[in-house]
Design a protein around this motif. Structure first.
Motif, PDB file in Angstrom:
ATOM      1  N   CYS A  51      37.320 -18.054 102.369  1.00 38.70           N
ATOM      2  CA  CYS A  51      38.571 -18.682 101.977  1.00 38.70           C
ATOM      3  C   CYS A  51      39.009 -19.656 103.056  1.00 38.70           C
ATOM      4  O   CYS A  51      38.364 -19.831 104.064  1.00 38.70           O
ATOM      5  N   GLY A  52      40.163 -20.266 102.820  1.00 37.16           N
ATOM      6  CA  GLY A  52      40.722 -21.167 103.808  1.00 37.16           C
ATOM      7  C   GLY A  52      40.057 -22.522 103.822  1.00 37.16           C
ATOM      8  O   GLY A  52      39.144 -22.816 103.074  1.00 37.16           O
ATOM      9  N   ALA A  53      40.560 -23.393 104.699  1.00 41.69           N
ATOM     10  CA  ALA A  53      40.017 -24.740 104.794  1.00 41.69           C
ATOM     11  C   ALA A  53      38.552 -24.714 105.194  1.00 41.69           C
ATOM     12  O   ALA A  53      37.755 -25.537 104.744  1.00 41.69           O
ATOM     13  N   ALA A  59      31.883 -22.135 105.765  1.00 38.42           N
ATOM     14  CA  ALA A  59      31.686 -21.711 107.155  1.00 38.42           C
ATOM     15  C   ALA A  59      31.959 -20.226 107.231  1.00 38.42           C
ATOM     16  O   ALA A  59      32.988 -19.774 107.698  1.00 38.42           O
ATOM     17  N   ALA A  60      31.018 -19.427 106.727  1.00 34.95           N
ATOM     18  CA  ALA A  60      31.209 -17.984 106.619  1.00 34.95           C
ATOM     19  C   ALA A  60      31.385 -17.347 107.981  1.00 34.95           C
ATOM     20  O   ALA A  60      30.731 -17.703 108.937  1.00 34.95           O
ATOM     21  N   ASN A  61      32.313 -16.413 108.032  1.00 32.60           N
ATOM     22  CA  ASN A  61      32.491 -15.615 109.232  1.00 32.60           C
ATOM     23  C   ASN A  61      31.320 -14.639 109.303  1.00 32.60           C
ATOM     24  O   ASN A  61      31.191 -13.756 108.462  1.00 32.60           O
ATOM     25  N   ASP A 264      42.703 -18.484 111.329  1.00 28.96           N
ATOM     26  CA  ASP A 264      41.296 -18.875 111.410  1.00 28.96           C
ATOM     27  C   ASP A 264      40.860 -19.670 110.177  1.00 28.96           C
ATOM     28  O   ASP A 264      39.919 -20.459 110.256  1.00 28.96           O
ATOM     29  N   TRP A 265      41.509 -19.441 109.031  1.00 26.65           N
ATOM     30  CA  TRP A 265      41.146 -20.160 107.816  1.00 26.65           C
ATOM     31  C   TRP A 265      41.466 -21.649 107.907  1.00 26.65           C
ATOM     32  O   TRP A 265      40.754 -22.472 107.332  1.00 26.65           O
ATOM     33  N   GLY A 270      48.835 -24.512 111.479  1.00 29.24           N
ATOM     34  CA  GLY A 270      50.024 -23.684 111.619  1.00 29.24           C
ATOM     35  C   GLY A 270      50.450 -22.989 110.338  1.00 29.24           C
ATOM     36  O   GLY A 270      51.607 -22.548 110.219  1.00 29.24           O
ATOM     37  N   LEU A 271      49.546 -22.836 109.364  1.00 28.81           N
ATOM     38  CA  LEU A 271      49.927 -22.236 108.091  1.00 28.81           C
ATOM     39  C   LEU A 271      50.198 -20.744 108.202  1.00 28.81           C
ATOM     40  O   LEU A 271      50.826 -20.159 107.309  1.00 28.81           O
TER      41      LEU A 271
END
Length: 285
Positions: A51-53, A59-61, A264-265, A270-271
């Motif tokens: 998820c996230g940007a 860009a998998a964790n 981290d996403w 600053g979200l």
């Protein structure tokens, strides 16, 4: 006619510029559909944070403990079909769903089947799990996972959660994991959830909420919509939608510790000051 919003963002994975336009719910659906179809067909199969940007680039964790950070137990993660966990969640809805053997459970936005397979072990052979997803590639992946793992009490159907291919009052428990934020018409989604639940049926959702209004430029960013962030609703709005649908015993419990992985996403935006993961439960009387 609504103003049309144009968005160009850089796809860091594919080194190309994607031009997107939106002025209606269908456009949001299409952006989300394209994004997650690419997630499931990507050759990067490592479980992690999609998820996230950063998810726009898959860009998998690579941290194998990501699911544990979301509240999954070692027992729940055992024997999950390979490829079912795409790292698309923001919590563990089954942890709060009070699911019993014999229940019929609906997984709204089931993806590749991760939460559905966890729940399938709980409901057992006398129960059933139905997964709904609007992305054909996700449904195909989930069905393949069910076939190769031998799960016979799980089925996956193609459909939008605002108009689900599920009979009225046939579901005991609904779960959903980080999907409602992707839905442009959340009121309709909750009305559908209420329709398919049996009397005294329960809703258990892990999703993203906002504690204050998100800036307009974020709301208009389709990359952040697809990345689970821009479509998050105010807690008060979610409560209103649930009440309007007919739900009672509504509880929305934000998880402050989630701000770290949200940071981290979308690094640098600053979200995490606006968006937070929450456990959402409600009951149909």
């Amino acid at each position: 006619m609504p103003n049309q919003i144009s968005l160009a963002f850089k796809d860091q994975c594919c080194k190309s510029t994607v031009q997107l336009h939106t002025s209606a719910e269908n456009d949001v659906h299409e952006v989300v559909r394209q994004h997650y179809a690419k997630v499931v067909t990507s050759d990067k199969t490592v479980s992690g944070d999609r998820c996230g940007a950063n998810g726009s680039c898959f860009a998998a964790n690579v941290d194998a403990n990501y699911a544990k950070k979301l509240g999954y137990t070692k027992e729940q993660l055992a024997d999950i079909p390979n490829g079912a966990n795409l790292g698309l969640g923001c919590g563990n809805p089954s942890q709060m769903a009070n699911i019993k053997a014999g229940h019929t459970v609906l997984d709204m936005g089931s993806g590749a089947g991760f939460d559905s397979f966890i729940v399938a072990r709980v409901v057992g052979p006398t129960g059933q799990v139905i997964g709904i997803d609007m992305i054909q590639e996700m449904v195909d992946k989930a069905q393949a996972n069910a076939l190769k793992s031998g799960h016979q009490n799980v089925e996956f159907r193609l459909g939008q959660i605002e108009d689900m291919p599920v009979d009225t009052e046939t579901i005991d428990v609904i779960i959903s994991n980080c999907v409602i934020n992707l839905v442009p018409n959340k009121a309709k989604a909750f009305t559908e959830a209420y329709r398919v639940l049996r009397p005294n049926g329960r809703l258990a959702i892990s999703d993203l909420v906002t504690t204050t209004d998100i800036p307009d430029n974020v709301r208009r960013d389709l990359a952040l919509w697809a990345g689970c962030l821009a479509g998050a609703s105010l807690i008060s709005d979610l409560e209103k939608h649930l009440k309007s649908a007919g739900f009672v015993d509504i509880k929305i419990a934000p998880k402050d510790e989630s701000r770290q992985f949200i940071k981290d996403w979308a690094p640098g935006l600053g979200l995490e000051d606006y968006v937070i993961s929450a456990n959402i439960t409600a009951r149909k009387p």
